[in-house]
Design an enzyme around this catalytic site. Structure first.
Site, PDB file in Angstrom:
ATOM      1  N   THR A 192       0.817  -1.202   0.000  1.00  0.00           N
ATOM      2  CA  THR A 192       0.000   0.000   0.000  1.00  0.00           C
ATOM      3  C   THR A 192       0.846   1.245   0.000  1.00  0.00           C
ATOM      4  O   THR A 192       2.036   1.186   0.248  1.00  0.00           O
ATOM      5  CB  THR A 192      -0.889   0.025   1.237  1.00  0.00           C
ATOM      6  OG1 THR A 192      -1.713   1.177   1.163  1.00  0.00           O
ATOM      7  CG2 THR A 192      -0.109   0.067   2.498  1.00  0.00           C
ATOM      8  N   GLU A 279     -10.152  10.073   0.083  1.00  0.00           N
ATOM      9  CA  GLU A 279     -10.405  11.454  -0.323  1.00  0.00           C
ATOM     10  C   GLU A 279     -11.895  11.694  -0.556  1.00  0.00           C
ATOM     11  O   GLU A 279     -12.514  11.079  -1.423  1.00  0.00           O
ATOM     12  CB  GLU A 279      -9.600  11.776  -1.582  1.00  0.00           C
ATOM     13  CG  GLU A 279      -8.112  11.896  -1.294  1.00  0.00           C
ATOM     14  CD  GLU A 279      -7.260  12.052  -2.526  1.00  0.00           C
ATOM     15  OE1 GLU A 279      -6.114  12.512  -2.379  1.00  0.00           O
ATOM     16  OE2 GLU A 279      -7.725  11.714  -3.633  1.00  0.00           O
TER      17      GLU A 279
END
Length: 408
Positions: A192, A279
Site C-alpha cells: 500500500t 479522499e
C-alpha cells in the site's frame, strides 16, 4: 471528510525503534514533512513495493539497498510534499544524496538507509531543504515518536493512521506498532501507500519476508479508493529482536502464530483507516462476495463493484440504485455466470434474486439500508464455496475537488 471515529488508542513504543519528525519546508513552510526512523543494529527488515512501472526514485534506491547482503537497514527517511517520481536520473541522484546525508551523519554504511517519498509526481525533489533538515531530524529522535511520525507522513489525509498491539506468548510480552498514510491513488498492488510496522520480537529474516506479503494481501491489497496504484507504494515490517527471544524460524510454532495475528490486526486496522479517510469519503463500504468457484473469482466481482464510478456515486447519494450493482456483477470477468443463482443484499436486505428484483424488496427498505455511514454489499454467487472481502468508499463532490486542486 472522513468516516467513523478518528481515535487509534495508545501507541506502544517498540524497543529498538526511535522516530524523529520535523518540518523541512519541502512543499509548505511549517508543516511537519520529514520523518527519520532509527532501528537497532541487527534489526531484520521485510518490505514490499509498488508494481507500478513508473516507480519512484526512492523505491528504486530502497530496493537496491535492501538487496545489499552486507548490512541490515538502520535508518528510514520519509518525506512528504514531493513524490520524487517521474524525475529520471536526477531523481535517483536526489534519493541517493538524501540517504548519503543520513549515513554520513550517523556513521553507517549508505546501504543501511532506505528512502521513501510521497506527494506530487513529476517535480524535482528539493533535496537541499531535505538534507539541511537531517540534523534536526536526528535531534528529534524519540522512542515515543510514533504519533508525531503518523502525522508527519500525511499528504491529502485528514487524520493520522496508527495502531498498536501488546500480546504475550510463552510468558513473554511483545509489541507491534504501525503507522500508515494514504487517502487517494489507492488501489495497492503489492502492499500500500506508505506503511511502517515494527515489533520487538526476534524473527528470522526469510520468515519475516514471507509473512509480510501474505498479510498485506489480506489487508492493504483488499482496499481501494479510486482504483489507482501509486508510483511510491511501500510497506515495511521491522523486527528489532530487542525482546530477547530466540529468533522465530518456524511457521508452526506458537510464537509465529502470535506474531502473525498481531501484525495482521495492525495491517487490517491501518487498511481500514485508509479507506475511512479516503479522499472525500462519506461511506465505509464492505463488499463481501460468497459462493465463488475460487477466491480470485470472488475478488474479480468485489473489485468490479468497488471500482465502478456509477456504484460509488450512488453510494454517495445513499441511492439504492441496485441496477448499478447488477451491472457491475454482470460485467465482471466471470465465465458462465448463472444470473438466476445470484442473490444481492444491502445491509442484510435482500435486493435481487432469480435474475431480478426480489419479491420481498421495497424501495423503502433500500433507502434505509443505504443511509448509514457503514454499508455492507453482499453478493451470493451460488457457484462454489470461495469467499473474498474488499473495503472501499463512495465518490463525493469533495473527491473531485481534492484531486482537481491537488497541485494548487
Amino acid at each position: 471528510m472522513a468516516v467513523g471515529d478518528d481515535s487509534y488508542g495508545p501507541l506502544h513504543s517498540v524497543s529498538g525503534v526511535r522516530l524523529g519528525t520535523i518540518s523541512a519546508g519541502i512543499k509548505t513552510a511549517g508543516r511537519k514533512d520529514l520523518v527519520l526512523i532509527e532501528v537497532a543494529e541487527n534489526t531484520q527488515c521485510a518490505a514490499v513495493f509498488t508494481r507500478n512501472a513508473f516507480c519512484a526514485a526512492p523505491v528504486t534506491v530502497a530496493r537496491e539497498n535492501l538487496h545489499s547482503c552486507a548490512h541490515q537497514p538502520r535508518y528510514l527517511l520519509i518525506n512528504t510534499g514531493n513524490a520524487n517520481a517521474g524525475t529520471g536520473s536526477a531523481g535517483i541522484e536526489a534519493a541517493r544524496t538524501s540517504v548519503q546525508t543520513v549515513a554520513s551523519a550517523a556513521g553507517v554504511d549508505v546501504s543501511t538507509v532506505l528512502p521513501f517519498s510521497t506527494g506530487v509526481i513529476g517535480e524535482p525533489l528539493p533535496v537541499e531543504r531535505l538534507t539541511q533538515a537531517v540534523p534536526a531530524a536526528f535531534n528529534a529522535l524519540s522512542a515515543e515518536g510514533w504519533a508525531a511520525a503518523a502525522e508527519g507522513i500525511l499528504t491529502t489525509d485528514t487524520r493520522p493512521k496508527a495502531h498498536s498491539v501488546r500480546f504475550s506468548c510463552d510468558n513473554q510480552n511483545y509489541v507491534v506498532t504501525g503507522i500508515a498514510k494514504g487517502s487517494g491513488m489507492i488501489r495497492p498492488n503489492m502492499a500500500t501507500m506508505l506503511a511502517f510496522i515494527a515489533t520487538d520480537m526476534a524473527v528470522e529474516k526469510t520468515l519475516l519476508q514471507a509473512l509480510l506479503p501474505q498479510l498485506t494481501d489480506r489487508s492493504f491489497n483488499r482496499i481501494t479508493v479510486d482504483g489507482d496504484t501509486s508510483t511510491n507504494d511501500a510497506c515495511v515490517l521491522l523486527a528489532t529482536g530487542e525482546a530477547g527471544n530466540t529468533p522465530v524460524n518456524d511457521v508452526h510454532c506458537d510464537l509465529y502464530h502470535a506474531l502473525h495475528d498481531a501484525v495482521e490486526e495492525v495491517c487490517i486496522s491501518l487498511a481500514h483507516s485508509i479507506v475511512r479517510d479516503g479522499e472525500g469519503a462519506s461511506k465505509f463500504v464492505t463488499v463481501q462476495i460468497n459462493g465463488g468457484r475460487s477466491e480470485a473469482e470472488c475478488l474479480e466481482v468485489a473489485f468490479t463493484i468497488a471500482h465502478s464510478p456509477l456504484v460509488k456515486t450512488a453510494l454517495f447519494a445513499s441511492d439504492p440504485n441496485w441496477g448499478r450493482l447488477l451491472m457491475a456483477i454482470g460485467r465482471a470477468d466471470i465465465p458462465k455466470l448463472d444470473v438466476e443463482s445470484v442473490r444481492l443484499y444491502l445491509n442484510e436486505v435482500l435486493i435481487a434474486e432469480d435474475g431480478c428484483r426480489a419479491t420481498s424488496y421495497t424501495e423503502e427498505q433500500g433507502v434505509v439500508a443505504m443511509a448509514p455511514e457503514e454499508i455492507v454489499i453482499r453478493v451470493e454467487l451460488g457457484r462454489g464455496a470461495a469467499t473474498a472481502t474488499v473495503w472501499t468508499t463512495d465518490f463525493s463532490y469533495d473527491y473531485v475537488r481534492i484531486n482537481a486542486e491537488y497541485r494548487s
